[in-house]
Design a protein around this motif. Sequence first.
Motif, short mmCIF file in Angstrom:
data_model
loop_
_atom_site.label_atom_id
_atom_site.label_comp_id
_atom_site.label_asym_id
_atom_site.label_seq_id
_atom_site.Cartn_x
_atom_site.Cartn_y
_atom_site.Cartn_z
N SER A 456 14.28 23.82 -5.54
CA SER A 456 13.91 24.64 -4.38
C SER A 456 13.87 26.11 -4.77
N GLU A 457 14.83 26.53 -5.56
CA GLU A 457 14.88 27.93 -6.00
C GLU A 457 13.70 28.25 -6.91
N VAL A 458 13.32 27.27 -7.78
CA VAL A 458 12.17 27.46 -8.68
C VAL A 458 10.88 27.58 -7.86
N VAL A 459 10.74 26.71 -6.87
CA VAL A 459 9.53 26.70 -6.03
C VAL A 459 9.40 28.01 -5.26
N SER A 460 10.53 28.58 -4.87
CA SER A 460 10.47 29.84 -4.11
C SER A 460 9.87 30.96 -4.95
#
Length: 524
Positions: A456-460
């Motif tokens: 999720s952090e990478v996608v953000s």
Amino acid sequence: MSEQNVSTHWADIYADKIIREKGEKECYTCASGITPSGTVHIGNFREIISVDLVVKALRAKGKKVRFIYSWDDYDVFRKVPKNMPQPELLATYLRKPITLVPDTTGRADNYARANELDVEKILPTVGVSPEFLYQAERYRSSQYAEGMRTALEKRAEIKAILDEYRTEPLGEDWWPISVFSSFTDKDNTTVLGWDGAYGVTYRDDDNGKEETLDLRTTSYAKLPWRIDWPMRWANEGVDFEPAGKDHHSEGGSFDTSKKIVEVFGAHAPVSFQYDFISIKGRGGKISSSSGEVVSLYDVLEVYTPEITRYMFAGTRPNTEFSISFDLDVLKIYEDYDNCERIYFGLLPVNEKRMAKEKRVYELSQVGSVPSEACYQIPFRHLCNVLQIHSGNIDDVLSTLDPMTKSQEERLRVRCLCAWNWITLFAPEEFKFKLASEDDAKVALEPSLLKAVQALSEVVSRMDQIEDKAFVGELYASATDNGVETSDFFTAVYQVLIGKEKGPKLAPFIQACGKEKVLPILKRY
């Protein structure tokens, strides 16, 4: 074009054969036709498109061509198809001409006309525009009076030709003409005699009544198929007409017709035998009379008009092939796209293949050849993007690079076909739908939960990450949390689409975009 002069495409080869065998003519006549006894299916369409391709080839050689399509709608109504309303009513019209049978679907003036209209409306979509001839109209207005008289005059010669192909000869009471009763409109009749000119006497076998008809004014007489076909070849001056296996089989109607046409003072047209078509990935046998058919309308739900033409242009007529509604759809689109790329020089190939593919591409087009290739998006990827956007074509187009108006028009048609295929025929494992807030959350063990949260952090940040780096960070979301990659992928697919497998993950997430993926991942 020089390629056309040396083309090895079968349509060009037959065009050359027609010119060679029929000689130089002001206009060549190419013919096709069918009895509209039921839904005209895609197997019947093979004849229509085969003639159209040869017509195109002749015109490419600078020849004037008349393309006629005969509706044999003065044939007898022999069987009530399964797919028709009010079968009991239709059964009362058995043995009458199909033009006198009511259309219980309410689409047209009669049963035959409804089936004709279905075809006439759709053929221009695939670039086929023949001149339609209606045989009921022609017979009932006595246009074939002279042809029928010739058949009666040459009765012995015609009988001898037919007897060559029969195990038992026709009886002495056989006549080369059939009559519908003016009392009942049915063909339950017996011809009793002929006056040597235009008078034919018959008996209605249902009621015993007798009557003499004048061939010049009657609307009740016609020729049986094996005599009717060659008579019309002579009447229309047909130079080319293919036929299916049934007509081209040994002793079949083509064998007899090519001899009987001489009786009418003409010669048989150039012809070839076309093979049958099977359907793959969709149940049901092709049969007009049963009503369980796959029509051109059905095919155009899944294939664009150009790709529909491509399937026939790229296959020799005497080769059986399947029209697929299963995963083979992906390959057929891919094959067409490769053909197009070769045509526009976007895919380098050797000279021989280039000449072959270019000619197939030209013949596959509905009108003139486009000035540019379609917008290049692999069909499989297009299907995925459509599913990401729940079939909304405008949303899909908004995610793609700018394109010309022509490219957009063609891509919209392809999107419609792709969405139809996804919703109607794609296997379940190919389909997916992005999770929503209403869906139950997937139960994840702690390590997998941490890995999903890391993703999720990478996608953000994915808008600022290059593709290669994004793939690396995606994998790191698993390895940094001590999770096997395969388990991680399974968990992410379950979270995103509720399945254990899906499209290739990194490109899939990128295609979905941060706005769609992040809210789903943030739930965990």
